[in-house]
Scaffold this motif. Structure first.
Motif, short mmCIF file in Angstrom:
data_model
loop_
_atom_site.label_atom_id
_atom_site.label_comp_id
_atom_site.label_asym_id
_atom_site.label_seq_id
_atom_site.Cartn_x
_atom_site.Cartn_y
_atom_site.Cartn_z
N ASP A 137 0.83 -1.21 0.00
CA ASP A 137 0.00 0.00 0.00
C ASP A 137 0.86 1.26 0.00
O ASP A 137 0.37 2.37 -0.21
CB ASP A 137 -0.90 0.01 1.24
CG ASP A 137 -1.79 -1.21 1.28
OD1 ASP A 137 -2.43 -1.51 0.24
OD2 ASP A 137 -1.84 -1.89 2.32
N SER A 156 -1.27 -1.35 4.96
CA SER A 156 -2.12 -0.53 5.83
C SER A 156 -2.19 -1.09 7.24
O SER A 156 -2.26 -0.34 8.21
CB SER A 156 -3.53 -0.44 5.24
OG SER A 156 -3.42 0.05 3.93
N ASP A 157 -2.16 -2.42 7.35
CA ASP A 157 -2.35 -3.03 8.67
C ASP A 157 -1.07 -3.69 9.19
O ASP A 157 -1.13 -4.62 9.98
CB ASP A 157 -3.46 -4.09 8.56
CG ASP A 157 -3.11 -5.15 7.51
OD1 ASP A 157 -2.09 -4.98 6.81
OD2 ASP A 157 -3.84 -6.15 7.40
N ASP A 158 0.13 -3.20 8.79
CA ASP A 158 1.35 -3.94 9.15
C ASP A 158 1.83 -3.68 10.57
O ASP A 158 2.75 -4.34 11.06
CB ASP A 158 2.47 -3.75 8.12
CG ASP A 158 2.99 -2.31 8.04
OD1 ASP A 158 2.76 -1.53 8.98
OD2 ASP A 158 3.64 -1.98 7.03
N GLY A 159 1.24 -2.70 11.24
CA GLY A 159 1.56 -2.45 12.65
C GLY A 159 2.94 -1.85 12.89
O GLY A 159 3.33 -1.64 14.04
#
Ligand code: AMP
Ligand code: ZN
Length: 137
Positions: free
Chosen positions: A80, A108-111
């Protein structure tokens, strides 16, 4: 070249790497300790420790490879976004003393937290910093 340097050994082919790209001046391979899978490194073939020590012509060649690798990493990993990072000296997290850029695919959600908390300037301090830096440009 530095005999002890792990990236010089990769450049010379003395130790293996997951090579993505190579030309006369620059090499790119996967980071074996990735922040995200597909994390690549772009490394100058000549050994310079710091970004500020290398000839600007070589830096220009490196950054063009960074752009090429970033586009390929984005496409291949369907990321992303991506970060380009270059650490200089131990205080900044440089572990390998041979100039290199990290290309880190981001999801987006890789932390991952690659942002830092903001400090504040006192009154007039920002002008002082501006003047101090400009005076040695
Ligand atoms: P830096 O902290 O900016 O100096 O980053 C050095 C990076 O090199 C780290 O992210 C390591 O995981 C990576 N690294 C160290 N040895 C190797 C190796 N043999 N092949 C690929 N990447 C490596
Ligand atoms: Zn080196």
């Amino acid at each position: 070249m530095s005999d002890e340097c792990i990236f010089c050994k990769i450049v010379k082919g003395e130790i293996p790497s997951y090579k993505l790209y190579e030309d006369d001046d620059v090499i790119s391979f996967l980071d074996i300790g990735p922040a995200n899978k597909g994390h690549a490194l772009v490394v100058s073939k000549l050994h310079y420790e710091l970004l500020t020590e290398m000839p600007s012509e070589l830096l220009q060649k490196m950054i063009i490879v960074v752009q090429k690798i970033a586009a390929a990493v984005m496409k291949a990993t369907k990321a992303d976004g991506f970060n380009v990072l270059n650490n200089n000296k131990k205080a900044a997290g440089q572990l390998v003393a041979h100039v290199h850029f990290h290309v880190v695919p981001r999801f987006s959600d890789d932390g991952l937290k690659l942002v830092w908390p903001n400090k504040e300037y006192k009154e007039k301090e920002i002008e002082e910093y501006m003047d101090k830096i400009k005076s040695v440009l």
